[in-house]
Every structure is written in C-alpha cells, then in structure tokens.
Design a protein around this motif. Structure first.
Motif, mmCIF file in Angstrom:
data_model
loop_
_atom_site.group_PDB
_atom_site.id
_atom_site.type_symbol
_atom_site.label_atom_id
_atom_site.label_comp_id
_atom_site.label_asym_id
_atom_site.label_seq_id
_atom_site.Cartn_x
_atom_site.Cartn_y
_atom_site.Cartn_z
ATOM 1 N N PRO A 84 0.830 -1.220 0.000
ATOM 2 C CA PRO A 84 0.000 0.000 0.000
ATOM 3 C C PRO A 84 0.857 1.260 0.000
ATOM 4 O O PRO A 84 0.815 2.054 0.932
ATOM 5 C CB PRO A 84 -0.811 -0.149 1.285
ATOM 6 C CG PRO A 84 0.103 -0.891 2.208
ATOM 7 C CD PRO A 84 0.925 -1.813 1.351
ATOM 8 N N ILE A 85 1.622 1.448 -1.070
ATOM 9 C CA ILE A 85 2.545 2.588 -1.124
ATOM 10 C C ILE A 85 2.192 3.557 -2.245
ATOM 11 O O ILE A 85 2.999 4.398 -2.623
ATOM 12 C CB ILE A 85 4.014 2.113 -1.228
ATOM 13 C CG1 ILE A 85 4.224 1.203 -2.440
ATOM 14 C CG2 ILE A 85 4.436 1.401 0.060
ATOM 15 C CD1 ILE A 85 5.681 0.803 -2.659
ATOM 16 N N ASN A 86 0.973 3.423 -2.767
ATOM 17 C CA ASN A 86 0.458 4.403 -3.733
ATOM 18 C C ASN A 86 0.376 5.784 -3.072
ATOM 19 O O ASN A 86 0.303 5.887 -1.846
ATOM 20 C CB ASN A 86 -0.937 3.974 -4.202
ATOM 21 C CG ASN A 86 -1.843 3.661 -3.017
ATOM 22 O OD1 ASN A 86 -1.836 2.524 -2.542
ATOM 23 N ND2 ASN A 86 -2.557 4.661 -2.509
ATOM 24 N N ILE A 97 8.320 10.830 -10.758
ATOM 25 C CA ILE A 97 9.345 9.837 -10.395
ATOM 26 C C ILE A 97 8.978 9.239 -9.041
ATOM 27 O O ILE A 97 8.947 9.948 -8.026
ATOM 28 C CB ILE A 97 10.740 10.496 -10.363
ATOM 29 C CG1 ILE A 97 11.091 11.044 -11.757
ATOM 30 C CG2 ILE A 97 11.784 9.493 -9.869
ATOM 31 C CD1 ILE A 97 12.399 11.833 -11.813
ATOM 32 N N ASP A 98 8.707 7.925 -9.039
ATOM 33 C CA ASP A 98 8.193 7.274 -7.819
ATOM 34 C C ASP A 98 8.522 5.778 -7.841
ATOM 35 O O ASP A 98 7.641 4.946 -7.661
ATOM 36 C CB ASP A 98 6.670 7.508 -7.733
ATOM 37 C CG ASP A 98 6.081 7.067 -6.406
ATOM 38 O OD1 ASP A 98 6.826 6.988 -5.413
ATOM 39 O OD2 ASP A 98 4.858 6.824 -6.372
ATOM 40 N N ALA A 99 9.784 5.436 -8.075
ATOM 41 C CA ALA A 99 10.163 4.011 -8.114
ATOM 42 C C ALA A 99 11.240 3.745 -7.059
ATOM 43 O O ALA A 99 11.097 4.193 -5.926
ATOM 44 C CB ALA A 99 10.614 3.626 -9.519
ATOM 45 N N ASP A 100 12.293 3.013 -7.402
ATOM 46 C CA ASP A 100 13.370 2.734 -6.441
ATOM 47 C C ASP A 100 14.183 4.007 -6.238
ATOM 48 O O ASP A 100 14.669 4.617 -7.193
ATOM 49 C CB ASP A 100 14.247 1.578 -6.940
ATOM 50 C CG ASP A 100 14.789 1.822 -8.337
ATOM 51 O OD1 ASP A 100 14.008 2.224 -9.224
ATOM 52 O OD2 ASP A 100 16.001 1.651 -8.532
ATOM 53 N N LYS A 101 14.319 4.384 -4.979
ATOM 54 C CA LYS A 101 14.871 5.704 -4.673
ATOM 55 C C LYS A 101 16.375 5.788 -4.956
ATOM 56 O O LYS A 101 16.901 6.881 -5.199
ATOM 57 C CB LYS A 101 14.572 6.087 -3.223
ATOM 58 C CG LYS A 101 13.118 5.830 -2.787
ATOM 59 C CD LYS A 101 12.068 6.423 -3.729
ATOM 60 C CE LYS A 101 10.664 5.981 -3.366
ATOM 61 N NZ LYS A 101 9.652 6.316 -4.410
ATOM 62 N N GLN A 102 17.074 4.641 -4.938
ATOM 63 C CA GLN A 102 18.522 4.709 -5.179
ATOM 64 C C GLN A 102 18.852 5.122 -6.609
ATOM 65 O O GLN A 102 19.943 5.599 -6.870
ATOM 66 C CB GLN A 102 19.237 3.399 -4.802
ATOM 67 C CG GLN A 102 18.789 2.165 -5.542
ATOM 68 C CD GLN A 102 17.683 1.416 -4.794
ATOM 69 O OE1 GLN A 102 16.789 2.032 -4.187
ATOM 70 N NE2 GLN A 102 17.728 0.106 -4.834
ATOM 71 N N VAL A 144 8.920 14.503 -7.823
ATOM 72 C CA VAL A 144 9.548 13.307 -7.237
ATOM 73 C C VAL A 144 8.913 13.032 -5.877
ATOM 74 O O VAL A 144 8.844 13.932 -5.028
ATOM 75 C CB VAL A 144 11.074 13.476 -7.059
ATOM 76 C CG1 VAL A 144 11.714 12.160 -6.635
ATOM 77 C CG2 VAL A 144 11.724 14.003 -8.340
ATOM 78 N N ASP A 145 8.456 11.793 -5.684
ATOM 79 C CA ASP A 145 7.823 11.417 -4.417
ATOM 80 C C ASP A 145 8.869 10.968 -3.400
ATOM 81 O O ASP A 145 9.990 10.593 -3.758
ATOM 82 C CB ASP A 145 6.828 10.271 -4.675
ATOM 83 C CG ASP A 145 5.847 10.062 -3.522
ATOM 84 O OD1 ASP A 145 5.654 10.998 -2.720
ATOM 85 O OD2 ASP A 145 5.260 8.967 -3.442
ATOM 86 N N ASN A 146 8.516 11.059 -2.128
ATOM 87 C CA ASN A 146 9.274 10.424 -1.032
ATOM 88 C C ASN A 146 10.660 11.019 -0.810
ATOM 89 O O ASN A 146 11.611 10.287 -0.537
ATOM 90 C CB ASN A 146 9.395 8.903 -1.291
ATOM 91 C CG ASN A 146 8.069 8.270 -1.631
ATOM 92 O OD1 ASN A 146 7.875 7.764 -2.733
ATOM 93 N ND2 ASN A 146 7.138 8.334 -0.710
ATOM 94 N N VAL A 147 10.762 12.325 -0.886
ATOM 95 C CA VAL A 147 12.080 12.945 -0.728
ATOM 96 C C VAL A 147 12.423 13.278 0.734
ATOM 97 O O VAL A 147 13.496 13.800 0.998
ATOM 98 C CB VAL A 147 12.240 14.206 -1.608
ATOM 99 C CG1 VAL A 147 12.175 13.838 -3.087
ATOM 100 C CG2 VAL A 147 11.216 15.268 -1.264
ATOM 101 N N ILE A 166 -1.818 10.064 5.752
ATOM 102 C CA ILE A 166 -1.986 8.613 5.896
ATOM 103 C C ILE A 166 -0.722 7.852 5.529
ATOM 104 O O ILE A 166 -0.572 6.697 5.892
ATOM 105 C CB ILE A 166 -3.194 8.070 5.079
ATOM 106 C CG1 ILE A 166 -3.062 8.380 3.601
ATOM 107 C CG2 ILE A 166 -4.494 8.597 5.631
ATOM 108 C CD1 ILE A 166 -4.122 7.699 2.743
ATOM 109 N N LYS A 167 0.189 8.481 4.814
ATOM 110 C CA LYS A 167 1.445 7.814 4.474
ATOM 111 C C LYS A 167 2.563 8.186 5.437
ATOM 112 O O LYS A 167 3.729 7.893 5.175
ATOM 113 C CB LYS A 167 1.839 8.133 3.039
ATOM 114 C CG LYS A 167 0.848 7.565 2.031
ATOM 115 C CD LYS A 167 1.381 7.611 0.634
ATOM 116 C CE LYS A 167 2.527 6.641 0.438
ATOM 117 N NZ LYS A 167 3.111 6.775 -0.908
ATOM 118 N N GLY A 168 2.208 8.822 6.561
ATOM 119 C CA GLY A 168 3.243 9.195 7.513
ATOM 120 C C GLY A 168 3.851 10.538 7.149
ATOM 121 O O GLY A 168 3.177 11.410 6.603
HETATM 122 MG MG MG Z 1 5.991 7.056 -3.554
#
Ligand code: MG
Ligand code: SAH
Ligand code: DHB
Length: 227
Positions: free
Chosen positions: A43-45, A143-148, A169-172, A214-216
């Motif tokens: 559930p990381i959408n 951009i929302d895949a493998d962060k490395q 870019v997500d999750n920065v 909801i995603k923290g």
């Molecule tokens: Mg993401």
C-alpha cells in the motif's frame, strides 16, 4: 471526540477530512486500491489528496504527455491520465510484471487504455529505449520508483522534457531521514544525491515540501524546467 489522538492519528484524520471534502468517492479509484490490496501489492500508492495534487499540477501545465517511473497498481497513473485530453498519453514504467498486470486491469476498468502505456522492465532500460525511439518531450514527469536510482531518473527526465515541463519526485523526506548525512540506507543516499543534483541544475527550478498524512511523514520535490 475521545482521547487526544497521537500526531499520527491526527494526520490520518485530517487526510480523511481533506479527502472527504475534495476527493470524494470514486468507484474507479477506490476499486483500483481494492484490487491492489486484493492482489497483495504493497500500500505505497500516493494518498488520494496527493493523487489529486498530481492531477491538478498536470492540468496546470496543460500536460498532454506524461511519463511516470513506478506504476504499482496504476493509482497515480489513473489520476494523471484523467488530467489529459482525449489524445493525451501516459507512459508508465514498472519492473514487476505482476504489478503491471494489476495496473493494466485497473487502467482498463478506468476506460483509459487508449491513453496509458505500461512498459514492463527496469525503468533505466525503458528510459533508454524511449529516448532511442525519440519519445517525448514529456510535459510532466512523476518519479516514484526505487529511490537509489532517483538521480538517474532525473537525468532522463531532463533529457525527455522541454522548457515548461514539470518534474515531481515522491518520497524525498522519508521521516526526515534525508537530513542524516551519515545514513547508509540506499534510499536515503539516493534521495540526497538527487537533491544535490537538482540543486546544482540551472535548467530546473526546484523546491520541496514536507507532508504528513496517511502515508506518515514524507515530502515531494517539484521542479519546473526553465530551458
Ligand atoms: Mg511514492
Ligand atoms: N506511483 C505509484 C506507486 C509506485 S510504488 C502510485 O502512487 O500509485 C513504486 C513502484 O516502482 C513499484 O511498483 C516497484 O515495483 C516499481 N519499481 C521499483 N524499482 C523499479 C525499477 N528499477 N524499474 C521500474 N519500476 C521499479
Ligand atoms: C515506499 C515507496 C514509495 O514510493 C512510497 O510512496 C512509500 C513507501 C517504500 O518503498 O517503502
């Protein structure tokens, strides 16, 4: 209301409140998440309010061609595809065949098969193929895949966009871990490298915004290609 909620509970309540007001219930989008869960995908959408933000940003730049790196079950893909005119295109890249299969079904149920192309494989390979085929320029890149690999995805995004394109870019932020210069977590290292690269790139004007919900606790980068 009962006992004082923890910060995390409060973030979730507020995300629910925002989504009720500004997103509502959509059988296609809700069904895509149900299908994703039923298929055992993580559930990381993006959250619903974030999906709508992507949709609004794509509309704001008048996007016709969108590139997405990291499809999962196609939830963000559907939000983006719905921002486009009937002749618009989304190319979305996914390494896991099972994820791509679930996404394909979700996109089909959304009636967006004519707009969305899912490419299965390592995104770096797919991006090289797209460039070799002369694809683009894309008006919007998510951009929302493998962060490395984020810095490489950003390099490709630069090659495949034009002045006026938006790169998100997500999750920065990742719980704030991004400021830990001693981190050995590949995702944190990847995001820090990306941030340094973006900050040094005169062709793109970038900012980042921290988010809770909801995603923290996380955040996203938004860059507008200048030239
Ligand atoms: Mg993401
Ligand atoms: N954008 C989606 C979530 C994507 S989750 C949404 O918001 O709905 C990240 C996805 O990237 C996962 O499905 C994962 O399988 C995929 N991924 C990870 N590494 C990848 C790679 N090297 N190439 C392509 N996709 C990759
Ligand atoms: C993860 C990946 C994401 O893209 C996200 O938005 C949240 C979590 C993860 O890999 O844990």
């Amino acid at each position: 209301m009962g006992a004082t909620p923890s910060p995390r509970e409060r973030w979730e309540q507020v995300d629910t409140y925002i989504a009720e007001l500004f997103v509502g219930h959509d059988p296609v989008l809700d069904g895509a998440l149900t299908a994703s869960r039923d298929a055992g995908l993580p559930p990381i959408n993006v959250a619903p309010n974030q999906g709508k933000l992507l949709h609004l940003l794509a509309q704001a730049v008048g996007a016709r061609r969108v590139l997405e790196v990291g499809t999962l079950a196609g939830y963000s893909t559907i939000w983006l595809a719905r921002a486009l005119p009937e002749d618009g295109r989304v190319v979305t890249l996914e390494i896991e065949p099972r994820h791509a299969e679930v996404a394909r079904e979700n996109v089909e149920r959304a009636g967006l098969t004519h707009i969305v192309t899912i490419r299965v494989g390592r995104a770096l390979d797919s991006l090289a193929e797209l460039a070799a085929e002369g694809a683009g320029p894309f008006d919007f890149v998510f951009i929302d895949a493998d962060k490395q690999s984020n810095v490489d995805y950003f390099e490709w995004a630069l090659r495949l966009t034009r002045a006026g394109s938006l790169i998100v870019v997500d999750n920065v932020v990742r719980d704030g871990a991004v400021v830990d210069a001693a981190s050995e977590d590949p995702a944190v290292l990847g995001t820090r490298r990306l941030n340094e690269r973006m900050a040094a790139e005169p062709r793109v004007s970038v900012t980042e915004v921290q988010t809770v919900g909801i995603k923290g606790y996380d955040g996203f980068a938004v860059g507008l290609v200048q030239s």
